[in-house]
Design an enzyme around this catalytic site. Structure first.
Site, PDB file in Angstrom:
ATOM      1  N   GLU A  60      -5.480  -6.480  30.332  1.00 46.82           N
ATOM      2  CA  GLU A  60      -6.593  -6.270  29.395  1.00 46.82           C
ATOM      3  C   GLU A  60      -6.516  -4.917  28.691  1.00 46.82           C
ATOM      4  O   GLU A  60      -6.820  -4.810  27.501  1.00 46.82           O
ATOM      5  CB  GLU A  60      -7.934  -6.405  30.119  1.00 46.82           C
ATOM      6  CG  GLU A  60      -8.300  -7.849  30.476  1.00 46.82           C
ATOM      7  CD  GLU A  60      -7.638  -8.331  31.751  1.00 46.82           C
ATOM      8  OE1 GLU A  60      -7.042  -7.496  32.472  1.00 46.82           O
ATOM      9  OE2 GLU A  60      -7.706  -9.537  32.041  1.00 46.82           O
ATOM     10  N   HIS A 129     -17.574 -12.982  36.469  1.00 49.71           N
ATOM     11  CA  HIS A 129     -17.509 -13.817  35.272  1.00 49.71           C
ATOM     12  C   HIS A 129     -18.878 -13.904  34.580  1.00 49.71           C
ATOM     13  O   HIS A 129     -19.052 -14.662  33.647  1.00 49.71           O
ATOM     14  CB  HIS A 129     -17.056 -15.240  35.618  1.00 49.71           C
ATOM     15  CG  HIS A 129     -15.617 -15.331  36.035  1.00 49.71           C
ATOM     16  ND1 HIS A 129     -15.124 -14.694  37.144  1.00 49.71           N
ATOM     17  CD2 HIS A 129     -14.559 -15.986  35.485  1.00 49.71           C
ATOM     18  CE1 HIS A 129     -13.827 -14.971  37.262  1.00 49.71           C
ATOM     19  NE2 HIS A 129     -13.459 -15.742  36.270  1.00 49.71           N
TER      20      HIS A 129
END
Lengths: 326, 366
Positions: A60, A129
């Site tokens: 990321e 999440h």
């Protein structure tokens, strides 16, 4: 006009932006062949090729750092982070580079990039999440933080974010991806950034929200009509810089305000809005500004997450209390 | 090496790697091996020498300015002048430099004015709006975080089929960061036109290389990313230039990235805020002075009759004049008005921040 889901609207906007501007590049984990874990980029690699719709390694920080380098070189990168909980490695790049490159070079270099990420709980996902840590991003000078809460606004705001000359983090309410539909004409029309949307007019109380929490906020506004309370609902849409004027104008009219966000309360963006109203709108207030938020806890996993998120009942209770104040 | 934990007898070896070390000039300026073709160009070697000397004298002046309160924290290049100057000399104007905060030598070679460098270290962002190539990046302060930018820049070159190369400089400490590995990994996958250079000066502030990595070389870190890593003697500017020329040419030719580990030594403190005597001995530093790059090149140039005593005197006078003139210009640059801190925050300043700008300008928004 065709009815599309929110995630389809995102896909339409990406396709339109890539069609209109050859410098737009989409990158991220699984965005190519797989079309993204939520299918936001589905079909794009077939249309635009694997050089412009790029599957990155699982990294990321790299995605955000690549976006900086690409943007400085005149591309318009749109990076995808699969979940907001995985966005934290990007913070170094957002804080130290993307958001301040224009400033630190006095305009010699600029960074027109977009980083997209799903936002919020409610899809019974695993840990990490379900995050809604947007307030953290709003504290970064030079950045724009935008969150859509309908297919129409997702389409128009994403196009605006991609065309914006400065870096934008674009958050997408995960539990709205497929649960809301709207009429979207793929005409390339962008919506303005930095402006809040009054999505429901009212005279007794202002309810302010963004992202998926807007769903419960709208339902609460409906429920309040039973009590004869007319609620005005504002979708803040751009959290940084946020549209103080629309907020203050509405509170001046209604005299009451409840801010609803899914994120934890302490240091949440609701505090910023409440402070603005206290500083610049106090004289019009008939009741204290209150917040209905997620709790100051880690977002619980599936079994408890419904209890974490602001419910219609909590919003209605807070609004009633504000209307009965004094 | 076989051990009781490695029962590898009879197992096939499926990969085999080598790391080369490049050196031409010995510490006394004598030649270890035939020099590369470009070294026949006396003008180039003299230009490299002049820039390295200018950098050393400029550093000395900058420290003096800092000590007398006229400059902020400053990072000197003492002992490693050959690295950033040598690397930059192999670049073309259209290539993109992504420097770390210790790469004044590369900026000077690429045409950044001395007063602009002083302006940056003197606490003014206008120093980054410099007169070097308009596309070059400013100094990167968070260690190694410019490596992913270099990969992004190189990706843009590849996408547009431009024969340009991104050149990314960082120190040995940066190679411990995921940023650098992530960038190299991506560059390897896409065979990007990018050259990563680690100026291995042996010390990341107080932490020596042996506590930075368990690897024998930094150059071998490229192997994990799928491309060639080479170690060069970073005190030998000819070796640095040769490695950079080859790497940049290969990258431009579509052969993908390269990694250069330039082994040198930081003879000075980390910055003007550091005191290196706290963590290393004078004997160690003294030993490394015998290998430093400027005396080495001067000895070689003198041995080839390319440089003499009068040249040296003239150079010192030229540098002094140039540096003093730059300092004079720097000291005359007035601070910006406070409200201008908002001027380059966004392309167009949002209204809510425009009010803060007016407040700083003495308006009535306070």
């Amino acid at each position: 006009m065709p009815e599309v889901t929110l995630v389809e609207a995102i896909n339409l906007a990406l396709g339109r932006a890539m069609e209109d501007d050859a410098s737009v590049v989409v990158l991220g984990e699984d965005v190519g062949v797989n079309g993204g874990v939520f299918r936001a980029t589905v079909g794009l690699q077939k249309r635009f090729g694997s050089e412009r719709v790029l599957d990155t390694p699982l990294a990321e920080l790299l995605i955000s750092g690549l976006c900086v380098g690409m943007a400085v070189q005149g591309l318009r990168p749109v990076g995808e982070i699969q979940f907001m909980g995985f966005l934290y490695p990007c913070l170094d790049q957002l804080v130290n580079h993307a958001s301040r490159l224009r400033n630190r070079t006095q305009g010699r270099l600029t960074c027109p990039m977009v980083l997209r990420a799903p936002h919020g709980a409610g899809i019974r996902a695993p840990e990490h999440h379900s995050e809604s840590t947007e307030a953290m991003l709003t504290h970064i000078p030079g950045l724009r933080v935008v969150i859509a809460s309908s297919p129409e606004r997702a389409y128009g705001l994403l196009l605006a974010a991609i065309r914006d000359p400065d870096p934008v983090v674009f958050l997408e309410p995960t539990r709205m991806y497929r649960t809301v539909k709207g009429e979207v004409e793929d005409n390339g029309d962008a919506l303005p950034l930095d402006l809040a949307f009054v999505v429901r007019e009212g005279r007794d109380i202002t309810l302010i929200s963004w992202g998926a929490a807007l769903k419960e906020t709208m339902a609460a506004a409906d429920a309040l009509t039973v009590d004869g309370i007319s609620a005005e609902v504002i979708d803040l849409a751009t959290l940084k810089p946020y549209d103080e004027n629309t907020v203050l104008r509405s509170v001046a009219k209604t005299g009451r305000c409840v801010i609803v966000h899914e994120a934890a309360r302490t240091g949440g963006f609701g505090a910023e809005i409440a402070a603005t109203i206290a500083e610049r709108g106090l004289s019009s207030l008939l009741a204290p500004v209150t917040r209905v938020t997620g709790y100051d806890t880690v977002v619980p996993m599936a079994r408890l997450e419904q209890h974490y998120m602001p419910s219609v009942e909590r919003i209605v209770t807070a609004a009633r209390k504000a209307c009965q104040f004094g | 090496m076989a051990s009781k934990w490695m029962a590898n007898e009879g197992l096939p070896v499926i990969a085999h790697f080598e790391v080369c070390h490049r050196n031409y000039l010995a510490p006394d300026g004598s030649i270890n091996r035939p020099l590369p073709v470009f070294a026949a160009d006396a003008n180039l070697l003299v230009a490299l020498y002049r820039t390295m000397v200018l950098l050393r004298l400029f550093d000395r002046k900058a420290v003096a300015l800092q000590r007398t309160g006229r400059l902020g924290t400053y990072a000197v290049s003492l002992g490693q002048e050959a690295v950033s100057v040598g690397i930059a000399s192999a670049m073309r104007e259209e290539d993109v430099l992504l420097p770390s905060y210790r790469d004044n030598g590369a900026l000077i070679w690429r045409g950044v004015k001395l007063e602009e460098i002083l302006l940056f270290w003197g606490g003014d962002e206008r120093g980054n709006n410099f007169s070097g190539p308009v596309h070059d990046f400013p100094f990167c302060v968070p260690v190694g975080s410019q490596a992913p930018h270099a990969a992004g820049v190189a990706y843009a070159f590849k996408l547009r089929r431009e024969p340009r190369v991104a050149v990314c400089l960082f120190g040995d400490g940066a190679t411990s960061k995921g940023d650098v590995y992530e960038a190299m990994n991506f560059a390897g996958i896409h065979k990007l036109p990018v050259v990563f250079v680690a100026a291995n000066n042996q010390w990341a502030i107080s932490v020596p290389l042996r506590l930075q990595t368990g690897a024998e070389t930094l150059a071998q870190k490229a192997i994990a990313a799928g491309f060639t890593g080479e170690q060069v003697d970073g005190n030998d500017v000819v070796a640095v230039c040769a490695a950079a020329e080859e790497a940049i040419a290969a990258a431009r030719d579509g052969q993908g990235p390269r990694f250069i580990e330039a082994v040198s030594y930081r003879l000075g403190d980390h910055t003007t805020s550091d005191d290196a005597s706290r963590y290393r001995s004078p004997e160690e530093v003294q030993a490394h002075w015998k290998e430093e790059p400027i005396a080495r090149l001067r000895a070689y140039l003198a041995s080839q009759n390319m440089w003499g005593k009068t040249d040296e005197e003239q150079l010192a006078a030229d540098c002094h004049e140039r540096i003093e003139a730059a300092v004079e210009r720097y000291l005359k640059i007035a601070s910006r008005r406070p409200e201008t801190m908002f001027d380059h925050l966004y392309a167009d300043l949002p209204e809510s921040y425009a009010a803060q700008r007016r407040e700083l300008a003495g308006g009535d928004d306070a």
